[in-house]
Design a protein around this motif. Structure first.
Motif, short mmCIF file in Angstrom:
data_model
loop_
_atom_site.label_atom_id
_atom_site.label_comp_id
_atom_site.label_asym_id
_atom_site.label_seq_id
_atom_site.Cartn_x
_atom_site.Cartn_y
_atom_site.Cartn_z
N PRO A 211 0.83 -1.21 0.00
CA PRO A 211 0.00 0.00 0.00
C PRO A 211 0.86 1.26 0.00
O PRO A 211 2.03 1.23 0.42
N GLU B 295 0.61 5.52 4.62
CA GLU B 295 -0.54 6.22 5.17
C GLU B 295 -0.16 7.65 5.55
O GLU B 295 0.89 7.90 6.14
N GLY B 296 -1.03 8.58 5.19
CA GLY B 296 -0.82 9.97 5.55
C GLY B 296 0.09 10.75 4.63
O GLY B 296 0.26 11.96 4.82
N GLY C 244 -6.07 6.70 -3.69
CA GLY C 244 -6.61 7.07 -2.38
C GLY C 244 -7.60 8.20 -2.45
O GLY C 244 -7.52 9.07 -3.33
#
Length: 284
Positions: free
Chosen positions: A214, A217-218, A254
């Motif tokens: 993935p 994140e962020g 995303g």
């Protein structure tokens, strides 16, 4: 200007500015100087790293065929060689969008932002058969064309024509001496042939990476798509389809991915709209 050796291959690298690190990687057959209009907008705020992939610009020829993971690791190794081990915003144009995304997926702790500039998009790519044969044929073609003087005769002219066709207005701003130095060589012809030959394999590999790794994140992501705004602002069928494919890419990356159609701009957005590219980096 300096050279950093990665995998035994000397890579031409230019580092300018100060602050958080930003890496700029251009598309197939393009060179470090194609980012020239963007760099002065970034250097007051960022340490800007530009490099030529093997067989591009002033870098030495490739030792192995390109791959998505290989290009991601190349960026990491170059930063290591420069002593820049902290997180970086990675900007990928055209085929280098594959490489930048692969870097973000495979080196999440080293990624502070991802900007895709009219990136290549392949929704259902498959690895072509006989990659070793394809590599051999690409190298043989490059050698044959170089032997008859094709790069020296046609290389700079082809570069100028491609740049002109890839912009909304204006020609190639690159200095003639630099164009001759890079595009008059069999080295750059060979590099372009090799990347083009393995384009679909790199795309297919990236699709596989998306299922396993993935995005961090962020970490902010921006997708910029070129739109030339011709015919009174009416988009052609191709343009409409291209914008929608880029919009789909943004969704896949995303819900928080920033999507922007940059108008007016051709594929070489860094030449047509350096302000848009710099803004995407600086607002990360």
């Amino acid at each position: 200007m300096s050279f950093v050796r990665v995998g035994g291959v000397p890579h031409h690298v230019v580092v300018e500015g100060s602050g958080p690190v930003c890496v700029l990687s251009a598309g197939l057959a393009m060179s470090w100087f194609d980012w020239d209009p963007v760099v002065p907008l970034l250097t007051p705020h960022r340490t800007v790293v530009r490099f030529d992939r093997p067989g591009h610009g002033l870098s030495a020829p490739a030792a192995v065929p390109p791959s998505a993971a290989g290009e991601a690791h190349r960026i990491a190794a170059l930063l290591d060689g420069l002593g820049l081990t902290g997180p970086a915003t990675v900007v990928g144009h055209s085929i280098a969008g594959f490489h930048a995304e692969a870097f973000a997926r495979l080196h999440p702790a080293r990624t502070s932002g991802l900007v895709l500039v009219d990136s290549s998009v392949e929704e259902r790519a498959r690895v072509p058969a006989a990659p070793a044969v394809r590599t051999a044929l690409a190298r043989a073609l490059g050698t044959a064309l170089t032997a008859v003087g094709a790069p020296a005769t046609l290389g700079p002219l082809t570069r100028r024509a491609v740049v002109r066709l890839s912009r909304t207005s204006g020609g190639d701003p690159a200095p003639a001496a630099l164009v001759r130095r890079c595009y008059g060589t069999g080295r750059v012809l060979q590099g372009a042939l090799l990347e083009n030959t393995h384009y679909r394999a790199v795309a297919a590999e990236l699709l596989a990476l998306r299922t396993r790794f993935p995005l961090p994140e962020g970490v902010p992501v921006a997708v910029l798509v070129a739109y030339d705004g011709h015919e009174g602002g009416v988009r052609s069928r191709f343009e409409t389809r291209w914008v929608e494919r880029q919009r789909t890419l943004a969704r896949q990356l995303g819900d928080d991915t920033r999507f922007e159609a940059v108008e007016p701009s051709g594929h070489l957005m860094m030449l047509d709209r350096p302000d848009a590219v710099a803004r995407a980096v600086l607002t990360m």
